[in-house]
Design an enzyme around this catalytic site. Structure first.
Site, PDB file in Angstrom:
ATOM      1  N   GLU A 112      -8.179  29.017  24.713  1.00 22.89           N
ATOM      2  CA  GLU A 112      -6.640  28.771  24.920  1.00 22.89           C
ATOM      3  C   GLU A 112      -5.951  29.773  24.002  1.00 22.89           C
ATOM      4  OE1 GLU A 112      -5.472  26.453  26.631  1.00 22.89           O
ATOM      5  OE2 GLU A 112      -7.412  25.071  27.142  1.00 22.89           O
ATOM      6  N   LEU A 113      -5.358  30.756  24.809  1.00 22.10           N
ATOM      7  CA  LEU A 113      -4.871  32.036  24.090  1.00 22.10           C
ATOM      8  C   LEU A 113      -3.430  31.813  24.196  1.00 22.10           C
ATOM      9  CD1 LEU A 113      -7.809  34.347  25.129  1.00 22.10           C
ATOM     10  CD2 LEU A 113      -7.764  32.836  23.143  1.00 22.10           C
ATOM     11  N   GLU A 125      -8.165  21.490  28.866  1.00 21.86           N
ATOM     12  CA  GLU A 125      -8.277  20.677  28.199  1.00 21.86           C
ATOM     13  C   GLU A 125      -7.434  19.380  28.458  1.00 21.86           C
ATOM     14  OE1 GLU A 125      -7.397  22.464  23.983  1.00 21.86           O
ATOM     15  OE2 GLU A 125      -9.277  22.945  23.918  1.00 21.86           O
ATOM     16  N   GLU A 163       4.388  38.049  23.036  1.00 23.16           N
ATOM     17  CA  GLU A 163       4.809  36.658  22.743  1.00 23.16           C
ATOM     18  C   GLU A 163       5.516  36.865  21.587  1.00 23.16           C
ATOM     19  OE1 GLU A 163       0.970  34.752  21.457  1.00 23.16           O
ATOM     20  OE2 GLU A 163       1.920  32.800  22.325  1.00 23.16           O
ATOM     21  N   ALA A 222      -7.346  26.727  10.867  1.00 25.78           N
ATOM     22  CA  ALA A 222      -6.555  27.977  10.155  1.00 25.78           C
ATOM     23  C   ALA A 222      -6.370  27.678   8.510  1.00 25.78           C
ATOM     24  CB  ALA A 222      -5.012  28.088  10.807  1.00 25.78           C
ATOM     25  N   TRP A 231      -2.626  27.121  13.203  1.00 23.22           N
ATOM     26  CA  TRP A 231      -1.845  26.721  12.474  1.00 23.22           C
ATOM     27  C   TRP A 231      -0.458  25.805  12.966  1.00 23.22           C
ATOM     28  CZ3 TRP A 231       2.915  28.625  13.272  1.00 23.22           C
ATOM     29  CH2 TRP A 231       2.878  29.862  13.675  1.00 23.22           C
ATOM     30  N   ASN A 232      -0.225  26.123  14.438  1.00 26.39           N
ATOM     31  CA  ASN A 232       1.078  26.053  14.919  1.00 26.39           C
ATOM     32  C   ASN A 232       0.679  24.407  15.047  1.00 26.39           C
ATOM     33  OD1 ASN A 232      -0.373  26.396  17.046  1.00 26.39           O
ATOM     34  ND2 ASN A 232       1.147  27.226  18.113  1.00 26.39           N
ATOM     35  N   ARG A 269     -13.371  25.041  12.159  1.00 28.95           N
ATOM     36  CA  ARG A 269     -12.700  25.681  10.982  1.00 28.95           C
ATOM     37  C   ARG A 269     -11.326  25.862  11.499  1.00 28.95           C
ATOM     38  NH1 ARG A 269     -10.147  30.378   9.919  1.00 28.95           N
ATOM     39  NH2 ARG A 269     -10.173  30.765   7.817  1.00 28.95           N
ATOM     40  N   CYS A 282       2.404  28.098  22.005  1.00 25.97           N
ATOM     41  CA  CYS A 282       1.744  28.788  23.023  1.00 25.97           C
ATOM     42  C   CYS A 282       2.639  28.650  24.664  1.00 25.97           C
ATOM     43  CB  CYS A 282       0.369  28.548  23.227  1.00 25.97           C
ATOM     44  SG  CYS A 282       0.054  27.064  23.593  1.00 25.97           S
ATOM     45  N   GLY A 291      -5.938  30.245  19.903  1.00 26.64           N
ATOM     46  CA  GLY A 291      -5.226  31.328  19.152  1.00 26.64           C
ATOM     47  C   GLY A 291      -4.787  32.273  20.118  1.00 26.64           C
ATOM     48  N   SER A 292      -4.670  33.319  19.333  1.00 23.32           N
ATOM     49  CA  SER A 292      -4.185  34.708  19.958  1.00 23.32           C
ATOM     50  C   SER A 292      -5.304  35.265  20.863  1.00 23.32           C
ATOM     51  CB  SER A 292      -3.781  35.749  18.993  1.00 23.32           C
ATOM     52  OG  SER A 292      -4.740  36.081  18.186  1.00 23.32           O
TER      53      SER A 292
END
Ligand code: NAP
Length: 490
Positions: free
Chosen positions: A255-256, A469, A392, A181, A155-156, A179, A289, A233-234
């Site tokens: 991408e965590l 990316e 984090e 968030a 969502w960020n 998909r 992130c 995401g996380s």
């Protein structure tokens, strides 16, 4: 929503095979600045996700067979339509995500820049001819699209995290199912509306919106017709999704999470370091992130840096991202505020000093009712073992840690399982190379607090993930390398 120039950009159901798919139930989308419901979206699930994968599979062959020029042209149409609608897209983004409108416009332009970049890179997917070890053979390498790509995004950055993946996938000739968030579906669906207007064929770009993250995630990680899975995401969820992808041996990009150190050496331009730390830390209310997680300051400049930094943070204006003059918006949810308050509160109990922040609200861990705001906070006397330094933070809090020399700075900076972004400020060219090469991070900002753009490789090391990316490397994750050995030529 009623102030949009083009109300057709607000879509409330999944986009599958070029059609908008209603479902039997709905999910509400909240404005995190007011906790008001701004829309309800149809709640898709496993069935719709499977349909989207089937559509992407059917669309793969014709899309991958299009000429690179044609794919490039369609991506460029999409880019232009996004930029033409930047004001509306930014407003939708601020309404569902909270960041100030100027930041939302920046995100739309940033996301679009990847579509523009990969529309160009689509034409440069070159192969190789390998010098043959024998006269009667010729060895050739060609690159081909990997197939159907599935993605799950957070969502960020509800626009850019999708654009960054979809642009590379579509340019390579892959088809795509994402998909987003559940907190921020509207930005994703607006992208789908513009993809359709751009002429991107049905089934090439699909968006499934629903609250069953686990069930939909299982389809996207385990379906045998998906060749590649890309997640932002996380780290915790990323690890689970990697293990799910193992059953069909999918290619994965992850991408965590991050835990970025921001190091200020004694020879730094302190004013520049303050400006860099401010933007790196408080952008998106600290919910990025790559945002600074720990500020490491050399002893001799600690007092000067802290005083100037606290003054700069005081200058931020907290409020509803739609209002003029607001420079820091709400956090995504009351739960997110509460989690960060807990970290602040634990740090203070373990000896940290609250130099800036609202002592009362940071110690009150009850959930807020009206908006999800947390005052920008600065803590000193932090040690690297405290939970606030190890985790984090994902909120507007700056923990400041002191160090004596280069060796200690590097040891502290690398003492984490994460390896996404890092930053340091110094004017000594020898030191700049020493530190840059010693930091175990995929990205290093040197005298710079904002580092990401479409031309550069974005990605992490260690438990921050794998894959890149953007940049000329960004297509590799979506391509198969195929070796052709042509014999009998003598
Ligand atoms: P998260 O909890 O991992 O969620 C990310 C996405 O995964 C959301 O779409 C979420 O869906 C979905 N999800 C959650 N559990 C799932 C499951 N069991 N199966 C399938 N999907 C599942 O992360 P977050 O808190 O929303 O986002 C913040 C994290 O993202 C931070 O760690 C941040 O560092 C990271 N991030 C990394 C990058 C990067 O480029 N490295 C960029 C941005 C953010 P729902 O939200 O619908 O539950």
């Amino acid at each position: 929503m009623d102030r949009l120039y083009d109300s057709q950009l607000v879509k409330t159901s999944s986009y599958i095979n070029g059609r908008w798919h209603g479902s039997l139930s709905d999910v509400a989308v909240n404005n995190p600045a007011t906790n008001e419901i701004i829309a309800t979206v149809s709640n898709a699930g496993i069935v719709e996700t499977t349909l989207a994968v089937e559509a992407a599979k059917a669309a793969f062959k014709p899309w991958s067979k299009k000429s690179a020029d044609e794919r490039s042209r369609l991506l460029r149409n999409w880019y232009h339509l996004i930029m033409d609608n930047v004001d509306d897209l930014a407003r939708i983004l601020t309404l569902e995500q909270g960041k100030p409108l100027s930041e939302a416009k920046g995100e739309i332009a940033y996301g679009a820049s990847f579509i523009e970049w990969f529309s160009e890179e689509a034409k440069r997917i070159y192969g190789d001819i390998i010098p043959s070890p024998s006269d009667d053979k010729r060895l050739v390498v060609i690159k081909q699209p990997i197939g159907v790509v599935a993605a799950i995004t957070p969502w960020n950055f509800p626009n850019a995290m999708i654009a960054r993946k979809a642009a590379a996938a579509l340019a390579a000739g892959c088809t795509f199912v994402v998909r987003p968030a559940i907190q921020t579906p509207l930005s994703a669906l607006a992208l789908a509306e513009l993809a359709e207007r751009a002429g991107i064929p049905a089934g090439v770009f699909n968006v499934v919106v629903g609250d069953d993250a686990h069930g939909m995630g299982k389809v996207l990680t385990e379906h045998q017709d998906i060749a590649k899975f890309s997640f932002t995401g996380s780290t915790k969820v990323g690890k689970l999704l990697i293990s799910q992808c193992a059953s069909t041996v999918k290619r994965v990009s992850m991408e965590l999470g991050g835990n970025a150190p921001f190091i200020v050496f004694d020879d730094a331009d302190i004013d520049a370091a303050v400006a860099g730390a401010l933007i790196s830390k408080y952008r998106n209310a600290g919910q990025t992130c790559v945002c600074t997680n720990r500020i490491l300051v050399q002893e001799s400049v600690l007092a000067e840096f802290t005083e100037k930094f606290v003054n700069a943070v005081r200058g931020l204006t907290l409020g509803n991202g739609l209002h003029d003059g607001v420079t820091i918006g709400p956090m995504i949810s009351a739960q997110a505020v509460n989690d960060v308050k807990q970290l602040i509160s634990d740090s203070i109990e373990q000896g940290a000093t609250l130099v800036l922040g609202d002592e009362k609200t940071t110690r009150d861990c009850s959930l807020s009712q009206e908006g999800n705001f947390l005052a920008p906070t600065v803590l000193t006397n932090i040690i690297n073992d405290m939970p606030i330094a190890r985790n984090e933070i994902f909120g507007p809090v700056s923990p400041i840690i002191t160090f004596k020399d280069e060796a200690q700075a590097i040891a502290l900076a690398n003492d984490t399982v994460f390896g996404l972004a890092s930053y340091f400020y110094s004017r000594d060219i020898g030191r700049i190379w020493r530190i840059a090469e010693s930091l175990d991070y995929g990205m290093v900002g040197i005298n710079e607090g904002i580092i990401s753009n479409a031309t550069a490789p974005f990605g992490g090391m260690k438990q921050s993930g794998n894959g890149r990316e953007g940049s000329k490397y960004g297509l590799d994750d979506y391509l198969e390398i195929k070796y052709l050995c042509m014999g009998g030529l003598s």
